[in-house]
Design a protein around this motif. Structure first.
Motif, PDB file in Angstrom:
ATOM      1  N   GLU A  39       0.835  -1.207   0.000  1.00  8.64           N
ATOM      2  CA  GLU A  39       0.000   0.000   0.000  1.00  8.64           C
ATOM      3  C   GLU A  39       0.866   1.251   0.000  1.00  8.64           C
ATOM      4  OE1 GLU A  39      -4.128  -1.702   2.016  1.00  8.64           O
ATOM      5  OE2 GLU A  39      -2.671  -0.674   3.306  1.00  8.64           O
ATOM      6  N   GLU A  40       2.009   1.189   0.675  1.00  7.65           N
ATOM      7  CA  GLU A  40       2.929   2.329   0.657  1.00  7.65           C
ATOM      8  C   GLU A  40       3.522   2.525  -0.741  1.00  7.65           C
ATOM      9  OE1 GLU A  40       5.823   1.600   3.678  1.00  7.65           O
ATOM     10  OE2 GLU A  40       4.490   2.153   5.337  1.00  7.65           O
ATOM     11  N   ILE A  41       3.809   1.421  -1.414  1.00 13.53           N
ATOM     12  CA  ILE A  41       4.411   1.493  -2.750  1.00 13.53           C
ATOM     13  C   ILE A  41       3.413   1.986  -3.794  1.00 13.53           C
ATOM     14  CG2 ILE A  41       5.303   0.071  -4.654  1.00 13.53           C
ATOM     15  CD1 ILE A  41       6.642  -1.690  -2.485  1.00 13.53           C
ATOM     16  N   THR A  42       2.195   1.461  -3.744  1.00 14.62           N
ATOM     17  CA  THR A  42       1.212   1.745  -4.793  1.00 14.62           C
ATOM     18  C   THR A  42       0.302   2.930  -4.480  1.00 14.62           C
ATOM     19  OG1 THR A  42      -0.452   0.251  -3.860  1.00 14.62           O
ATOM     20  CG2 THR A  42       1.149  -0.703  -5.398  1.00 14.62           C
ATOM     21  N   GLY A  43       0.180   3.263  -3.195  1.00  9.10           N
ATOM     22  CA  GLY A  43      -0.774   4.309  -2.819  1.00  9.10           C
ATOM     23  C   GLY A  43      -2.208   3.855  -2.953  1.00  9.10           C
ATOM     24  N   LYS A  44      -2.420   2.533  -3.043  1.00  6.51           N
ATOM     25  CA  LYS A  44      -3.766   1.975  -3.203  1.00  6.51           C
ATOM     26  C   LYS A  44      -4.023   0.916  -2.138  1.00  6.51           C
ATOM     27  CE  LYS A  44      -3.569   2.608  -8.218  1.00  6.51           C
ATOM     28  NZ  LYS A  44      -3.596   1.938  -9.546  1.00  6.51           N
ATOM     29  N   GLU A  45      -5.299   0.684  -1.834  1.00  6.41           N
ATOM     30  CA  GLU A  45      -5.645  -0.361  -0.891  1.00  6.41           C
ATOM     31  C   GLU A  45      -5.369  -1.724  -1.515  1.00  6.41           C
ATOM     32  OE1 GLU A  45      -9.354  -1.915   1.917  1.00  6.41           O
ATOM     33  OE2 GLU A  45      -9.758  -0.601   0.203  1.00  6.41           O
ATOM     34  N   ILE A  46      -4.738  -2.591  -0.768  1.00  5.71           N
ATOM     35  CA  ILE A  46      -4.462  -3.953  -1.221  1.00  5.71           C
ATOM     36  C   ILE A  46      -5.499  -4.873  -0.569  1.00  5.71           C
ATOM     37  CG2 ILE A  46      -2.777  -5.831  -1.296  1.00  5.71           C
ATOM     38  CD1 ILE A  46      -1.961  -3.360  -2.932  1.00  5.71           C
TER      39      ILE A  46
END
Length: 234
Positions: A94-101
């Motif tokens: 989530e930190e890498i993508t900025g999206k909810e996993i």
């Protein structure tokens, strides 16, 4: 007569550099895919894994799912370490993508009831196994698949049953790409979920890129089919 609902989904494990080639094949075919990433997968050299920027770039076109931090077989590590691997990979991605996993895949398909509860506790809504020859998802936390893009000699009995013990069909289905097409045709006829999965490094190892592209072309662009990520199935 109502049409049978058909859903096609694909998923790809480990976070290898070759996932970029696989992603391009999916894009060329107009298919969706979920990439299960293990950021510090100990089974590969660091240089062979996607870096954070590459994972972020991949997330712009595809769903990213978690695959633990270091890719252990969960039953082989302590429950404390298993929880750290499961929950930590969600946070890291989530930190890498900025999206909810929201999706998770059990490394090697190895897990126990304790690990299922950990996956739920971490906030995932779907968890994939390596079970094959399935055309439906009844439990989203132990979701099976239809076919692994790989020749499994251990699946001979299942292949024979799928071929209805017809020798010529059985012989043809020993090639995973032929089986993949036949399984798609079966799903299109009776309805259900068609889930193709694999590993980009394994495809490369066996020289199966053309086979994979051919299967993608075969299952893509069907107006009667809904194309989904693994997360959509939840």
């Amino acid at each position: 007569m109502a049409m049978k609902k058909v859903i096609v989904t694909t998923s790809w494990d480990d976070g290898h550099q070759l996932d970029q080639r696989l992603a391009q094949l999916l894009q060329d075919a107009g298919l969706k895919g979920t990439f299960y990433i293990s950021p510090d997968n100990r089974e590969f050299a660091k240089r062979d894994l996607l870096n954070s920027q590459q994972v972020s770039d991949l997330s712009s076109a595809f769903e990213i799912g978690a695959h633990t931090l270091t890719h252990p077989r969960l039953p082989r590590v302590s429950l404390v370490d298993a929880r750290r691997e499961i929950a930590g990979s969600k946070v890291a991605l989530e930190e890498i993508t900025g999206k909810e996993i929201t999706t998770f895949c059990y490394p090697g398909g190895a897990y126990t009831a304790d690990h299922v509860e950990m996956v739920k506790d971490a906030g995932y809504r779907y968890a994939r196994t390596v079970g094959r020859y399935a055309f439906a998802v009844h439990n989203p936390y132990e979701a099976p698949t239809t076919l692994h893009a790989y020749k499994h000699w251990s699946d001979l009995a299942d292949t024979a049953r799928f071929a209805r013990f017809r020798p010529l069909k059985f012989a043809r289905y020993l090639q995973w790409d032929e089986l993949a097409k036949a399984m798609f045709d079966h799903t299109a006829q009776v309805g259900g979920v068609y889930h193709l999965w694999g590993h980009s490094w394994e495809i490369d190892q066996h020289g199966d890129w053309e086979r994979l592209a051919d299967v993608f072309s075969y299952i893509a662009d069907r107006p009667e089919v809904s194309y989904a990520t693994n997360g959509d199935l939840a």
